[in-house]
Design an enzyme around this catalytic site. Structure first.
Site, PDB file in Angstrom:
ATOM      1  N   ASP A 123       0.635  -0.979   0.020  1.00  0.00           N
ATOM      2  CA  ASP A 123       0.210  -0.122   0.244  1.00  0.00           C
ATOM      3  C   ASP A 123       1.378   1.454  -0.115  1.00  0.00           C
ATOM      4  O   ASP A 123      -0.059   1.979   0.101  1.00  0.00           O
ATOM      5  CB  ASP A 123      -0.802   0.164   1.398  1.00  0.00           C
ATOM      6  CG  ASP A 123      -0.278  -0.089   2.259  1.00  0.00           C
ATOM      7  OD1 ASP A 123       0.570  -0.416   3.112  1.00  0.00           O
ATOM      8  OD2 ASP A 123      -0.468   0.692   3.686  1.00  0.00           O
ATOM      9  N   TYR A 139      10.485   4.246   1.986  1.00  0.00           N
ATOM     10  CA  TYR A 139      11.533   3.387   2.448  1.00  0.00           C
ATOM     11  C   TYR A 139      13.163   3.730   2.254  1.00  0.00           C
ATOM     12  O   TYR A 139      13.801   3.288   2.750  1.00  0.00           O
ATOM     13  CB  TYR A 139      10.940   2.228   2.327  1.00  0.00           C
ATOM     14  CG  TYR A 139       9.876   1.899   3.046  1.00  0.00           C
ATOM     15  CD1 TYR A 139      10.105   1.009   4.450  1.00  0.00           C
ATOM     16  CD2 TYR A 139       8.776   1.947   2.330  1.00  0.00           C
ATOM     17  CE1 TYR A 139       9.344   1.130   4.976  1.00  0.00           C
ATOM     18  CE2 TYR A 139       7.426   1.566   3.424  1.00  0.00           C
ATOM     19  CZ  TYR A 139       7.711   1.332   5.124  1.00  0.00           C
ATOM     20  OH  TYR A 139       6.911   0.846   5.613  1.00  0.00           O
TER      21      TYR A 139
HETATM   22  C1  G6P Z   1       3.051   0.694   5.074  1.00  0.00           C
HETATM   23  C2  G6P Z   1       3.813  -0.004   5.030  1.00  0.00           C
HETATM   24  C3  G6P Z   1       4.332  -1.530   5.014  1.00  0.00           C
HETATM   25  C4  G6P Z   1       4.092  -1.870   6.367  1.00  0.00           C
HETATM   26  C5  G6P Z   1       3.004  -0.612   7.377  1.00  0.00           C
HETATM   27  C6  G6P Z   1       4.306   0.053   8.578  1.00  0.00           C
HETATM   28  O1  G6P Z   1       1.781   0.549   5.043  1.00  0.00           O
HETATM   29  O2  G6P Z   1       3.155  -0.094   3.480  1.00  0.00           O
HETATM   30  O3  G6P Z   1       3.777  -2.818   4.621  1.00  0.00           O
HETATM   31  O4  G6P Z   1       3.792  -2.760   7.041  1.00  0.00           O
HETATM   32  O5  G6P Z   1       3.667   0.775   6.430  1.00  0.00           O
HETATM   33  O6  G6P Z   1       3.188   0.795   9.257  1.00  0.00           O
HETATM   34  P1  G6P Z   1       3.897   0.902  11.051  1.00  0.00           P
HETATM   35  O7  G6P Z   1       2.238   2.117  11.061  1.00  0.00           O
HETATM   36  O8  G6P Z   1       3.112  -0.807  11.107  1.00  0.00           O
HETATM   37  O9  G6P Z   1       4.505   0.931  11.786  1.00  0.00           O
HETATM   38 MN    MN Z   2       4.242  -1.932   2.413  1.00  0.00          MN
END
Ligand code: G6P
Ligand code: MN
Length: 446
Positions: free
Chosen positions: A171, A264
């Site tokens: 996403d 990222y």
């Molecule tokens: C985004 C990435 C996901 C990930 C998430 C982590 O949506 O696409 O792959 O797992 O961020 O978010 P968080 O709020 O759990 O650190």
């Molecule tokens: Mn992701």
């Protein structure tokens, strides 16, 4: 219009309410026949089910909703599997983040040694088992997999299943596009058609066409350079910690203004700076436990206090849900929507090997994703991508070959690692922390 039976695997996740909301809000575009919730943690799954029941009943009269931890019940006669498992839960996420930080190395959910290698090797067997079971009971189902680390998992499912009726998606590009569209004054992220190349959590937008066909990237670059990146407006990606990511995002563009990066990339291009801002004793896993997780438990307690009067406040859907339902609709009804997905390269990026799992735009058809090919990429991006892809492939080799040597190479080659001795120390800690989650790795004798 054919109705769909959907199983959400990993239904106890805090992301599930958002996915259910999207399924309900998009019931005209993607009508449901039956909704199945599957999780090995029944307690968590029941929490989600309880707080969402009221919405489901309001949207659908008499929709059959079941929750189960039995494979046969979960996967028989299903059309779509939405797989979003987190092997080892947040407890293991915390280890993935904290172990590298102990050695001054990036500790992140899906990036660096913890995210790609520790989590990767742990996730592979669990995802393979889910897919095997799904295919056993519903050979024609589509599996939309966004279990992390998506890049490593996609490479493993490619080797195991040839990715037949499996679509690996993430996403993050959508979350970024949502911000872009707001900054450009557009109504929705779907008003931008992106050109993009790279790997999952490791790519670049090279153009952003609006509905008139104009590339809005130059205008957006200028906006970001002048005013910074405006935080994303979706519920998930706008919390306090994510704001730091959006701040860093603008910095990347100052140094590398040619294309707009996936957020990222900060972990690879600014590794030691990012580490300085991280607290090795309180990482993102702790924030999630004390944030989203706590909220969900509190909601469940309110439900338990008065089940018949309970009204869930969880009305907002997230990009997680939005995107996965649109992708499923595109496949189910052969709509051919153009999305960024993770597919086998096969020439889409002509100067990368054909067997790398790349993230590129593709048209989603009922027979699968049709990737859009582009011109060759230039040296800087090619070098970075090849390095990262090698690390990911080596992690998958380590799993399939039970190889300590490959695991060490996977870590040592990773751009976040300054020295082999650090790679060895991190690997040894991972072996201990992962315990039974990992296969037994053997050193080859020479
Ligand atoms: C985004 C990435 C996901 C990930 C998430 C982590 O949506 O696409 O792959 O797992 O961020 O978010 P968080 O709020 O759990 O650190
Ligand atoms: Mn992701």
């Amino acid at each position: 219009m054919k109705k769909n039976t959907v199983v959400i695997v990993g239904a106890g996740s805090t992301h599930t309410p958002g996915i259910i909301q999207s399924l309900l809000q998009k019931k005209e575009e993607f009508p449901l026949k039956k909704l199945i919730l599957f999780d090995i943690d029944e307690e968590r799954m029941n929490m989600v089910k309880s707080i969402m029941t009221q919405f489901i009943e309001e949207a659908y009269e008499n929709l059959e909703v079941i929750s189960t931890s039995d494979y046969k019940e979960a996967f028989t006669d299903v059309d779509f599997v939405f797989a979003q498992i987190r092997q080892g839960g947040l407890k293991m996420r915390s280890c993935d983040e904290k172990i590298p930080l102990k050695y001054g190395v990036v500790g992140q959910e899906t990036c660096g040694p913890g995210g790609s290698i520790s989590y990767g090797i742990r996730s592979i067997p669990a995802v393979i088992e889910i897919i095997r079971q799904a295919k056993k009971y519903s050979p024609n189902c589509w599996i939309l997999n966004y279990s992390n680390p998506a890049a490593v998992v996609a490479e493993a499912t490619r080797r195991e299943f040839g990715n037949e009726r499996i679509l690996n998606i993430c996403d993050m590009p959508v979350a970024i596009l949502l911000s872009y569209s707001k900054m450009l004054g557009l109504k929705d992220w779907t008003e931008l058609d992106p050109e993009y190349f790279g790997l999952n959590h490791f790519g670049w937008f090279t153009a952003l066409y609006d509905k008139t066909g104009k590339d809005r990237l130059p205008e957006l670059r200028k906006l970001i350079l002048e005013n910074g990146m405006t935080a994303c407006s979706d519920k998930h990606h706008k919390d306090k910690d994510w704001q730091k990511t959006w701040k860093q995002y603008a910095e990347i563009i100052k140094d590398y203004p040619e294309y707009l990066p996936n957020s990222y990339l900060q972990y690879y291009l600014y590794s030691s700076d990012v580490v300085k801002k991280m607290d090795p004793s309180y990482t993102r896993a702790d924030m999630v436990i004390n944030g989203r997780e706590k909220e969900m438990i509190e909601e469940y307690q309110k439900y338990l206090a008065n089940p018949s009067e309970y009204k869930s406040p969880i009305q907002e859907f997230t990009v997680f849900g939005d995107f996965i339902v649109d992708a499923a609709a595109s496949i189910a009804y052969n709509k051919g929507y153009r999305y960024l997905v993770i597919v086998e390269n096969n020439g889409a990026i002509p100067n990368l090997p054909s067997d790398v799992m790349v993230e590129v735009p593709a048209y989603l058809r009922s027979w699968g994703p049709e990737a859009i090919s582009r011109k060759p990429i230039s040296t800087f991006y090619k070098g970075l991508i090849e390095n990262q892809a090698a690390s990911e492939k080596l992690a998958v080799d380590a799993y399939f070959e039970n190889s300590y040597d490959k695991a060490l190479q996977a870590i040592a080659i990773n751009k976040t690692i300054p020295s082999t001795n650090i790679a060895k120390a991190i690997l040894d800690d991972f072996i201990e922390a992962n315990g039974e989650y990992w296969p037994r790795l053997e050193k080859k004798s020479y």
